[in-house]
Design a protein around this motif. Sequence first.
Motif, PDB file in Angstrom:
ATOM      1  N   SER A   1      19.869  10.532  59.002  1.00  0.00           N
ATOM      2  CA  SER A   1      19.248   9.243  59.383  1.00  0.00           C
ATOM      3  C   SER A   1      19.144   8.271  58.189  1.00  0.00           C
ATOM      4  CB  SER A   1      17.951   9.550  59.856  1.00  0.00           C
ATOM      5  OG  SER A   1      17.314  10.072  58.859  1.00  0.00           O
ATOM      6  N   LEU A   2      18.964   7.266  58.618  1.00  0.00           N
ATOM      7  CA  LEU A   2      18.684   5.990  57.686  1.00  0.00           C
ATOM      8  C   LEU A   2      17.645   6.343  56.743  1.00  0.00           C
ATOM      9  CD1 LEU A   2      19.239   3.360  56.110  1.00  0.00           C
ATOM     10  CD2 LEU A   2      18.142   2.330  58.195  1.00  0.00           C
TER      11      LEU A   2
ATOM     12  N   LEU B   1      17.029   6.408  52.861  1.00  0.00           N
ATOM     13  CA  LEU B   1      16.023   5.727  52.014  1.00  0.00           C
ATOM     14  C   LEU B   1      15.126   6.518  51.366  1.00  0.00           C
ATOM     15  CD1 LEU B   1      15.280   3.057  54.943  1.00  0.00           C
ATOM     16  CD2 LEU B   1      16.742   2.855  52.854  1.00  0.00           C
ATOM     17  N   ASP B   2      14.986   7.860  51.834  1.00  0.00           N
ATOM     18  CA  ASP B   2      13.838   8.539  51.176  1.00  0.00           C
ATOM     19  C   ASP B   2      14.440   9.522  49.860  1.00  0.00           C
ATOM     20  OD1 ASP B   2      12.257   8.340  53.298  1.00  0.00           O
ATOM     21  OD2 ASP B   2      12.351  10.255  54.214  1.00  0.00           O
TER      22      ASP B   2
ATOM     23  N   GLN C   1      13.388   8.699  46.251  1.00  0.00           N
ATOM     24  CA  GLN C   1      12.851   9.983  45.303  1.00  0.00           C
ATOM     25  C   GLN C   1      13.786  10.033  43.966  1.00  0.00           C
ATOM     26  OE1 GLN C   1      10.672  12.381  46.061  1.00  0.00           O
ATOM     27  NE2 GLN C   1      11.112  12.978  43.685  1.00  0.00           N
ATOM     28  N   ALA C   2      15.018   9.449  44.071  1.00  0.00           N
ATOM     29  CA  ALA C   2      15.998   9.350  43.007  1.00  0.00           C
ATOM     30  C   ALA C   2      15.469   8.323  42.032  1.00  0.00           C
ATOM     31  CB  ALA C   2      17.377   8.790  43.357  1.00  0.00           C
TER      32      ALA C   2
ATOM     33  N   ALA D   1      19.838  12.570  44.110  1.00  0.00           N
ATOM     34  CA  ALA D   1      20.068  11.849  45.514  1.00  0.00           C
ATOM     35  C   ALA D   1      21.387  12.411  46.152  1.00  0.00           C
ATOM     36  CB  ALA D   1      20.408  10.225  45.591  1.00  0.00           C
ATOM     37  N   TYR D   2      22.149  12.605  45.158  1.00  0.00           N
ATOM     38  CA  TYR D   2      23.334  13.292  46.049  1.00  0.00           C
ATOM     39  C   TYR D   2      23.111  14.781  46.397  1.00  0.00           C
ATOM     40  CZ  TYR D   2      28.055  15.427  46.541  1.00  0.00           C
ATOM     41  OH  TYR D   2      29.245  15.925  47.265  1.00  0.00           O
ATOM     42  N   HIS D   3      22.381  15.485  45.695  1.00  0.00           N
ATOM     43  CA  HIS D   3      22.217  16.774  46.043  1.00  0.00           C
ATOM     44  C   HIS D   3      21.193  16.992  47.322  1.00  0.00           C
ATOM     45  CE1 HIS D   3      21.022  20.996  45.436  1.00  0.00           C
ATOM     46  NE2 HIS D   3      19.866  20.757  45.589  1.00  0.00           N
ATOM     47  N   ARG D   4      20.323  16.006  47.314  1.00  0.00           N
ATOM     48  CA  ARG D   4      19.253  16.072  48.484  1.00  0.00           C
ATOM     49  C   ARG D   4      20.017  15.589  49.902  1.00  0.00           C
ATOM     50  NH1 ARG D   4      15.599  14.428  44.541  1.00  0.00           N
ATOM     51  NH2 ARG D   4      13.661  15.997  44.477  1.00  0.00           N
ATOM     52  N   LEU D   5      20.834  14.391  49.760  1.00  0.00           N
ATOM     53  CA  LEU D   5      21.801  13.999  50.979  1.00  0.00           C
ATOM     54  C   LEU D   5      22.815  15.166  51.261  1.00  0.00           C
ATOM     55  CD1 LEU D   5      22.114  10.400  49.836  1.00  0.00           C
ATOM     56  CD2 LEU D   5      20.721  11.372  51.770  1.00  0.00           C
ATOM     57  N   LEU D   6      23.568  15.799  50.439  1.00  0.00           N
ATOM     58  CA  LEU D   6      24.127  17.021  50.775  1.00  0.00           C
ATOM     59  C   LEU D   6      23.600  18.059  51.468  1.00  0.00           C
ATOM     60  CD1 LEU D   6      27.321  17.449  50.451  1.00  0.00           C
ATOM     61  CD2 LEU D   6      26.869  18.697  48.408  1.00  0.00           C
ATOM     62  N   ASN D   7      22.186  18.520  51.074  1.00  0.00           N
ATOM     63  CA  ASN D   7      21.606  19.440  51.687  1.00  0.00           C
ATOM     64  C   ASN D   7      21.423  18.850  52.978  1.00  0.00           C
ATOM     65  OD1 ASN D   7      21.828  21.456  49.625  1.00  0.00           O
ATOM     66  ND2 ASN D   7      19.891  20.922  49.015  1.00  0.00           N
ATOM     67  N   ALA D   8      21.011  17.793  53.118  1.00  0.00           N
ATOM     68  CA  ALA D   8      20.555  17.315  54.542  1.00  0.00           C
ATOM     69  C   ALA D   8      21.677  17.293  55.553  1.00  0.00           C
ATOM     70  CB  ALA D   8      20.166  16.041  54.474  1.00  0.00           C
ATOM     71  N   PHE D   9      23.003  16.783  55.018  1.00  0.00           N
ATOM     72  CA  PHE D   9      24.142  17.064  55.776  1.00  0.00           C
ATOM     73  C   PHE D   9      24.418  18.435  56.166  1.00  0.00           C
ATOM     74  CE2 PHE D   9      28.678  17.459  55.660  1.00  0.00           C
ATOM     75  CZ  PHE D   9      29.257  16.765  56.806  1.00  0.00           C
ATOM     76  N   HIS D  10      24.380  19.271  55.217  1.00  0.00           N
ATOM     77  CA  HIS D  10      24.674  20.833  55.496  1.00  0.00           C
ATOM     78  C   HIS D  10      23.755  21.234  56.624  1.00  0.00           C
ATOM     79  CE1 HIS D  10      26.999  21.269  51.472  1.00  0.00           C
ATOM     80  NE2 HIS D  10      27.703  20.877  52.301  1.00  0.00           N
TER      81      HIS D  10
END
Length: 108
Positions: A28-29, A33-34, A38-39, A51-60
């Motif tokens: 989600s957007l 944004l979160d 946080q980054a 940020a990359y780590h958090r977004l990659l985990n959310a994607f997985h």
Amino acid sequence: MQNMHTPAIGAPAHLAKGLNPESICLLSLQHALDAIQQAHTDKSTKGKGQAYHRLLNAFHQAILPLFFAEAKGNLSEVSRLMGIHRETITIWCKQLGLNSRVNEEVQA
């Protein structure tokens, strides 16, 4: 820990709660944004963001249950469909608290 908005691993795709292939938005957007916010906080306090780590985990977290549902819980089939070694998928599942081993009764 399983996200309440994603289907359980092993649930057949057509039975996954709320699954609508036309409206799947994996991140989600608000996730983005979160992660950006946080980054900035991490950069200020720790010198760099995650940020990359958090977004990659959310994607997985979003994609793995969908592939497990499509493969009826078969890890080897998920591996073949994704083109990723099964051990890598198992590691991702462990990191996210997802179960890559499926009970047979879930598939019935």
